[in-house]
Enzyme design. Structure first.
Site, PDB file in Angstrom:
ATOM      1  N   GLU A 239     -39.297 -44.026  23.203  1.00 20.70           N
ATOM      2  CA  GLU A 239     -39.166 -42.826  23.878  1.00 20.70           C
ATOM      3  C   GLU A 239     -38.594 -41.781  22.877  1.00 20.70           C
ATOM      4  O   GLU A 239     -37.673 -40.968  23.632  1.00 20.70           O
ATOM      5  CB  GLU A 239     -38.827 -42.743  24.996  1.00 20.70           C
ATOM      6  CG  GLU A 239     -39.591 -43.779  26.095  1.00 20.70           C
ATOM      7  CD  GLU A 239     -39.459 -43.831  27.765  1.00 20.70           C
ATOM      8  OE1 GLU A 239     -38.721 -42.742  28.036  1.00 20.70           O
ATOM      9  OE2 GLU A 239     -40.386 -44.298  28.311  1.00 20.70           O
TER      10      GLU A 239
ATOM     11  N   GLU B  99     -44.279 -50.368  28.321  1.00 22.59           N
ATOM     12  CA  GLU B  99     -43.635 -50.205  29.530  1.00 22.59           C
ATOM     13  C   GLU B  99     -44.673 -49.683  30.510  1.00 22.59           C
ATOM     14  O   GLU B  99     -45.426 -48.601  30.065  1.00 22.59           O
ATOM     15  CB  GLU B  99     -42.454 -49.117  29.432  1.00 22.59           C
ATOM     16  CG  GLU B  99     -41.284 -49.431  28.892  1.00 22.59           C
ATOM     17  CD  GLU B  99     -40.259 -48.529  28.767  1.00 22.59           C
ATOM     18  OE1 GLU B  99     -40.019 -47.585  29.706  1.00 22.59           O
ATOM     19  OE2 GLU B  99     -39.278 -48.477  27.956  1.00 22.59           O
TER      20      GLU B  99
HETATM   21  O1  AHR Z   1     -37.913 -48.304  32.509  1.00 20.38           O
HETATM   22  C1  AHR Z   1     -36.822 -47.369  32.690  1.00 20.38           C
HETATM   23  C2  AHR Z   1     -36.926 -46.346  31.665  1.00 20.38           C
HETATM   24  O2  AHR Z   1     -38.000 -45.634  31.545  1.00 20.38           O
HETATM   25  C3  AHR Z   1     -36.703 -46.831  30.359  1.00 20.38           C
HETATM   26  O3  AHR Z   1     -35.493 -47.018  29.886  1.00 20.38           O
HETATM   27  C4  AHR Z   1     -37.386 -45.908  29.441  1.00 20.38           C
HETATM   28  O4  AHR Z   1     -37.865 -46.283  28.200  1.00 20.38           O
HETATM   29  C5  AHR Z   1     -38.196 -45.267  30.271  1.00 20.38           C
HETATM   30  O5  AHR Z   1     -38.113 -43.818  30.448  1.00 20.38           O
END
Ligand code: AHR
Length: 492
Positions: free
Chosen positions: A173, A295
């Site tokens: 990110e 994610e």
């Molecule tokens: O999953 C929680 C957070 O969400 C992670 O650490 C991040 O990569 C995303 O913003």
């Protein structure tokens, strides 16, 4: 009634088993008081890893696990997590509740966890606050087989053999918690960092660049254009948020309208993946670069009374439907999507396991992942299901059904179907082209839309045998109850 047509002559891409991956982050009770209790714990463990959790993850056939974050990866310095535990440096986990991290779970512990589970490690490096030298030395530490400063240090710490990591994320990110970078800047940073991520001997890296947030197509366009030639994979993060970031809604107390809002958010994965695929296809028409959805999942408000920085949420039948429908989408896109990692493994967002002291429960999401395991490394086959738009509000109408189908190496056909309606059962007449089933076996996860497992009633929701599938002249016939995820395996 809806028709489902499966054409077993229409063989498509291999469904990479890594689509069924997961994500472990130093966040709340995922690692500490989750999977890792330490060797001195009264909870049964092997080298500090809970044996009940490891067993459950083996049974779920977890193929790959990402670590150490997430945003945590953007402030993680790997050297703090090696060597004698009493000498390990403390740090503040500024992303997740400002708790003190004692680094007792580090590189060696993560590889030990993966060894016990039998899954492949996926390590995410620190571009946001780390250095090129630090990243480069971590890879030397993990993968160099011979005499070198980092390989010697690894041996001193009790592991003479290289760990042999393959999947390596160059940043997380970086458009947000990983440095608030512009895509042009990140693309250059990626090239610089990736350049020093060396291949050692047989240990060839699969380098994963930080990809877009949800529908940020400009990020994908720019990073593919400027750095596409230097990467093996591009990540994508997309979470299902029921309302908005300030009001994500309760994980367990919701009405029909929130049910469909959540389904609509989850099904958007189709549009988002397709959008990024179109861009990637222009720069990489032969689909060499994988899209790695590292994610994803439901993100609700934290459980009342729990630390807001720990992101602990319960998991209901609604999560089972989101898991089932999303995995069907990934299967359909498996030519480009070759890994996905739901967030997070234990005690955080859409977790497969929740713990309370020595107690452990398997969530509805766990049961869906386990039920879908026959798709792992099988061949996607062409399928089509007739759909209807459903929902309580005109602007939040969603498709009622979701499906995918695959053939395994033995020629067995696995079909997974979800009924997203929270009120109506649906009869399905399946036409199987090129497949005459000699026997069928089926399992279902179903229940009231807000049913969930508790530490007192751990089996409210589980996968149960389903004997409602009959073989017809054309194929199969069955009725899917409302709120259900079904897996059918047919043998010739
Ligand atoms: O999953 C929680 C957070 O969400 C992670 O650490 C991040 O990569 C995303 O913003």
């Amino acid at each position: 009634m809806s028709k489902l047509v499966i054409n077993t002559y229409d063989k498509r891409s291999r469904i990479d088993k890594n689509i069924y991956g997961n994500f472990s982050e130093h966040l709340g009770r995922c690692i500490y008081n989750g999977i890792y209790v330490g060797e001195g714990s009264p909870i049964p463990n092997e080298a500090g890893m809970r044996t009940d959790i490891v067993k459950a993850l083996r049974e779920m056939k977890l193929p790959v696990l990402r670590w150490p974050g997430g945003c945590f990866a953007d402030e993680y310095h790997w050297r703090d997590g090696i060597g004698p535990k009493e000498n390990r440096k403390l740090m503040v986990n500024t992303n997740w509740g400002d708790v003190t991290e004692d680094n007792s779970f580090g590189t060696h512990e993560f590889f030990e966890l993966c060894r016990q589970i039998g899954c492949e490690p996926y390590i995410n490096g620190n571009v946001g606050s780390g250095t090129v030298a630090e990243m480069s030395e971590w890879i030397e530490y993990m993968n160099f087989d011979g005499t070198s400063p980092m390989a010697n240090l690894r041996a001193e710490n009790g592991h003479p053999e290289p760990f042999g990591v393959r999947f390596f994320g160059v940043g997380n990110e970086n458009w947000g918690c990983g440095g608030s970078m512009r895509p042009e800047y990140y693309a250059d940073e990626y090239r610089r960092f990736a350049n020093f991520c060396r291949n050692y001997g047989e240990h060839r890296l699969f380098k994963i660049a930080c990809g877009p947030n949800a529908d940020d197509y400009n990020w994908t366009e720019t990073v593919m254009k400027l750095a596409g030639h230097h990467m093996s994979g591009l990540s994508l993060h997309y979470y299902t948020i029921c309302h908005n970031w300030d009001h994500k809604g309760s994980a367990t107390a919701f009405d029909e309208s929130e049910w469909y809002l959540t389904m609509k958010g989850a099904l958007r994965m189709e549009e988002i993946i397709s959008g990024h695929e179109r861009i990637m296809d222009r720069y990489d028409p032969h689909r060499r670069i994988a899209l790695i959805v590292d994610e994803w999942g439901n993100w609700f408000d934290v459980e009342p009374g729990t630390n807001p920085g720990f992101l602990y949420q319960q998991n209901t039948i609604r999560d089972a439907l989101v898991a089932g429908a999303t995995l069907n989408i990934f299967n359909h896109h498996s030519e480009r999507v070759r890994m996905a990692n739901i967030a997070q493994l234990i005690n955080v967002l859409q977790s497969v396991i929740l713990t309370d002291g020595e107690k452990m429960i398997l969530t509805p999401t766990y049961h869906v992942f386990k039920m879908y395991a026959p798709h792992q490394d099988a061949t996607l086959v062409g399928s089509f299901i007739e759909k209807e738009k459903i929902g309580v509000e005109e602007k939040v109408r969603v498709d009622d059904l979701s499906e995918s189908a695959s053939l395994d190496a033995e020629g067995n056909l696995t079909i997974t179907v979800c009924n997203l309606s929270c009120t109506d059962a649906k009869k399905i007449e399946a036409v199987l082209v090129g497949f005459k089933p000699a026997s069928v076996d089926a399992e279902i996860v179903t229940g009231k839309m807000d049913a969930f497992n508790t530490f007192e009633s751990p089996e409210n929701v589980k996968a149960e045998p389903f004997d409602g599938v009959s073989v017809t002249d054309e194929g199969l016939s069955f009725t899917l109850p409302e709120c259900s995820v079904l897996r059918i395996t047919a043998k010739r």
